[in-house]
Write a protein that holds these residues in place. Structure first.
Motif, PDB file in Angstrom:
ATOM      1  N   TYR A 118     -10.164 117.455 -49.005  1.00 15.33           N
ATOM      2  CA  TYR A 118     -10.556 116.834 -47.748  1.00 15.33           C
ATOM      3  C   TYR A 118      -9.337 116.615 -46.858  1.00 15.33           C
ATOM      4  CZ  TYR A 118     -13.157 113.179 -45.099  1.00 15.33           C
ATOM      5  OH  TYR A 118     -13.800 112.422 -44.159  1.00 15.33           O
ATOM      6  N   LEU A 119      -8.273 116.076 -47.464  1.00 15.07           N
ATOM      7  CA  LEU A 119      -7.062 115.800 -46.683  1.00 15.07           C
ATOM      8  C   LEU A 119      -6.387 117.072 -46.190  1.00 15.07           C
ATOM      9  CD1 LEU A 119      -4.799 112.970 -48.110  1.00 15.07           C
ATOM     10  CD2 LEU A 119      -5.845 113.135 -45.860  1.00 15.07           C
ATOM     11  N   ASP A 120      -6.505 118.152 -46.978  1.00 15.47           N
ATOM     12  CA  ASP A 120      -5.941 119.428 -46.528  1.00 15.47           C
ATOM     13  C   ASP A 120      -6.532 119.819 -45.181  1.00 15.47           C
ATOM     14  OD1 ASP A 120      -4.393 119.684 -48.708  1.00 15.47           O
ATOM     15  OD2 ASP A 120      -5.468 121.355 -49.620  1.00 15.47           O
ATOM     16  N   ILE A 121      -7.848 119.626 -45.046  1.00 13.32           N
ATOM     17  CA  ILE A 121      -8.502 119.966 -43.780  1.00 13.32           C
ATOM     18  C   ILE A 121      -7.920 119.124 -42.650  1.00 13.32           C
ATOM     19  CG2 ILE A 121     -10.706 119.941 -42.527  1.00 13.32           C
ATOM     20  CD1 ILE A 121     -11.035 121.950 -44.552  1.00 13.32           C
ATOM     21  N   LEU A 122      -7.805 117.817 -42.912  1.00 12.64           N
ATOM     22  CA  LEU A 122      -7.279 116.920 -41.867  1.00 12.64           C
ATOM     23  C   LEU A 122      -5.837 117.269 -41.498  1.00 12.64           C
ATOM     24  CD1 LEU A 122      -8.575 113.335 -42.706  1.00 12.64           C
ATOM     25  CD2 LEU A 122      -9.192 114.757 -40.765  1.00 12.64           C
ATOM     26  N   THR A 123      -4.977 117.517 -42.492  1.00 12.98           N
ATOM     27  CA  THR A 123      -3.572 117.770 -42.154  1.00 12.98           C
ATOM     28  C   THR A 123      -3.424 119.119 -41.465  1.00 12.98           C
ATOM     29  OG1 THR A 123      -3.224 118.460 -44.427  1.00 12.98           O
ATOM     30  CG2 THR A 123      -2.465 116.282 -43.846  1.00 12.98           C
ATOM     31  N   GLU A 124      -4.189 120.129 -41.875  1.00 16.66           N
ATOM     32  CA  GLU A 124      -4.124 121.418 -41.168  1.00 16.66           C
ATOM     33  C   GLU A 124      -4.559 121.240 -39.713  1.00 16.66           C
ATOM     34  OE1 GLU A 124      -3.147 124.451 -41.843  1.00 16.66           O
ATOM     35  OE2 GLU A 124      -2.659 124.152 -43.965  1.00 16.66           O
TER      36      GLU A 124
END
Lengths: 495, 96
Positions: A118-124
């Motif tokens: 989930y956080l990968d999506i946000l940071t990208e």
């Protein structure tokens, strides 16, 4: 509370259930051993993006339905009244809501940017902002760990009273089983276990509800009797419409703000599987939430004076039903709690590995990444078990704010990030911090202004306004991000 | 073209139509859940008004609760229809 009846069948059911999970762990370990080393992380966190409809459906459903579903919510239905089963119905379509709001977009984008969490999506999306990454990862670790501790100790106390085992042994048996199958199998272990646990929960709920209906029938007399004791228990007007509305929002509309529920968007294999998961999940959760929570209210007709309302379901099972139902109910409670814990442990583990360790010590060595992944998962699962041995008093504070804090923080940055091109990292930071702070201040009654609603509504309003206003006041997101999240052609890096 | 530039015209970006579909379905989902929320609240709070001792009962349940269950099953049917007929199956490969 008298919960000691049917001890033998309870112990047998619990042991059988735990053994089944250990078998699943061994089976998933063998499957993981076959995966190639360089694809290990992707296999571990997202199952190589090949999950089918039933598994995805139960990952959303059982992942989100926790101790609350079997203990807390029926307890409130018992003590507050029928208004509680009513607001819990808001979560009936959680699969439809989560997968419908973000499923397809995350599915495609995750494959573009190789997102494993989930956080990968946000940071990208937010330009690899270190603040988004660290704030998100720390919030996930701290709040989710407190939430798991609460569920672990709640579940363990129930096992303790029902089986008579000492607290510490019950805790270790209960917590370490989760550790074993999450570390050994990654998301494959967790999803297989969740599927099994979902079945256990469904069987348990349907049987318990059926037997209870038989006991209290005819229902109208039961309700007349409840009204005679306390008419409030049957009226929705115990809560104002505004407050019930805010509960509907919090339990239904904004579920994508919870990383462990939205995680399944990263794993489905095609839109056919995703569509079926939406329908299966909606039907299953509607039945779960209607029956089990309503049962807590109906139980008033047969057991009018309970000292611990949270135990209404186990109490009814032990005292009014055949021994094997009591065993099944304990297995059902354990399944609801463990399935949530496992999903959350994976979310914490991916935050620890991908957003903390690999940022501080970047490495591409697959063997090392594998070691770190296993280590982080073990840490993610072990820390809550250790804290639950003797939960500190201050923990209450974190538990109270955990789920609402994460939702107020993540909902708008995730939703706007996916569907509003203009959102940028500055807006996201403002929205995440502002939403969480507002929720905590309002729910903690430090700000006395709550519109007559649950604090999450104020948190969401502030977070939404901040995300939009700050984004508009600052530069557009880099063009590369627009191409990745909206574009038709792969952006070409200029060297 | 500098991919990291932050000063560009958004109309230059050619949008992948799969994302347009995704956005449409997101809006449908929102509308359905909101409609469910308001319908449930209106029915519960109007039929459930007044003194519970005077409630009418349907199939042994207080009337307002009975209709809330019916609404929930109605929406299950609606969701089935939407997902099967309105939501589109699309390829989810990263780039087409």
């Amino acid at each position: 509370m008298e919960l000691t009846g049917a001890r033998t069948s309870v112990i047998i059911a619990f042991v059988l259930y735990s053994l089944a999970l250990l078998l699943i762990a061994e089976f998933s370990r063998r499957r993981m051993a076959k995966s190639r080393l360089d694809q290990y992380v992707s296999e571990f966190y997202t199952g190589g993006r090949g999950m089918g409809s039933w598994v995805v459906a139960f990952m959303v459903a059982a992942g989100l339905c926790s101790a609350g579903t079997f203990l807390g919510s029926p307890g409130l239905a018992y003590s507050v009244g029928l208004v509680f089963p009513f607001v819990v119905m808001a979560q009936s379509f959680m699969n439809f809501v989560v997968l419908g709001q973000v499923g397809k977009k995350i599915g495609i984008v995750a494959r573009r940017v190789d997102a494993q969490s989930y956080l990968d999506i946000l940071t990208e999306r937010y330009n690899h902002s270190n603040f988004v990454r660290w704030f998100g990862a720390l919030a996930i670790w701290i709040f989710y760990t407190s939430n798991i501790v609460a569920q672990l100790s709640g579940g363990t106390r129930l096992i303790q009273v029902m089986t008579g085992f000492p607290y510490i042994w019950s805790l270790l048996a209960f917590g370490l089983v989760v550790l074993v199958y999450t570390v050994m199998g990654g998301i494959k272990g967790v999803s297989t276990a969740i599927f099994f646990q979902g079945l256990v929960m469904t069987i348990c709920i349907v049987i318990l509800f059926g037997v209870l209906l038989g006991k209290i029938s005819p229902m109208e007399n039961a309700y007349r009797q409840i009204i005679e004791t306390n008419p409030k228990l049957v009226s929705p007007w115990v809560w104002t419409p505004a407050y019930s509305f805010s509960m509907f929002v919090s339990l239904g509309l904004v579920t994508i703000g919870q990383p462990h529920g939205a995680m399944a968007c990263l794993t489905y294999k095609d839109t056919k599987a995703m569509h079926s998961a939406m329908i299966i999940g909606a039907a299953v959760v509607a039945v779960w939430s209607a029956m089990i929570v309503w049962a807590g209210n109906l139980a008033h007709a047969v057991v009018p004076k309970l000292s611990v309302p949270d135990y209404v379901i186990p109490y009814v099972a032990v005292n009014l039903m055949p021994g094997w139902v009591a065993g099944l109910v304990l297995a059902g409670v354990a399944a609801a709690i463990q399935s949530t814990i496992a999903a959350v442990v994976l979310v914490i583990s991916s935050a620890l590995v991908r957003d903390m360790y690999l940022v501080l010590k970047p490495t591409k060595d697959p063997k090392k990444i594998r070691r770190v992944t296993l280590g982080a998962t073990a840490v993610a699962a072990l820390v809550p078990v250790l804290i639950a041995i003797k939960p500190p008093a201050a923990l209450q504070w974190f538990i109270l704010f955990a789920i609402g804090g994460l939702t107020s923080s993540f909902f708008w940055p995730m939703l706007l990030g996916l569907y509003w091109w203009r959102a940028n990292e500055y807006g996201a930071i403002a929205g995440m911090v502002g939403g969480m702070a507002t929720f905590i201040l309002v729910q903690g009654k430090i700000i006395p202004f709550n519109l007559g609603m649950h604090g999450i509504v104020m948190g969401l309003i502030v977070s939404g306004i901040l995300t939009v206003a700050v984004s508009l006041a600052t530069p557009k997101p880099p063009r590369r991000i627009i191409e990745l999240f909206w574009g038709k052609t792969r952006p070409v890096e200029v060297t | 073209m500098n991919v990291n530039e932050r000063d560009y015209d958004i109309r230059e970006v050619e949008v992948d139509e799969r994302f347009t579909i995704a956005k449409r379905e997101m809006l449908i989902t929102f509308v359905v859940q909101l409609a469910y929320t308001f319908l449930m609240l209106v029915v519960a709070y109007s039929l459930g008004k007044g003194d519970p001792t005077l409630y009418r009962f349907v199939m042994g349940m207080p009337e307002w609760w009975f209709w809330c269950l019916i609404i929930t099953f109605g929406f299950l049917g609606l969701i089935y229809y939407l997902v099967r007929r309105v939501f589109k199956d699309i390829p989810i490969d990263p780039w087409l």
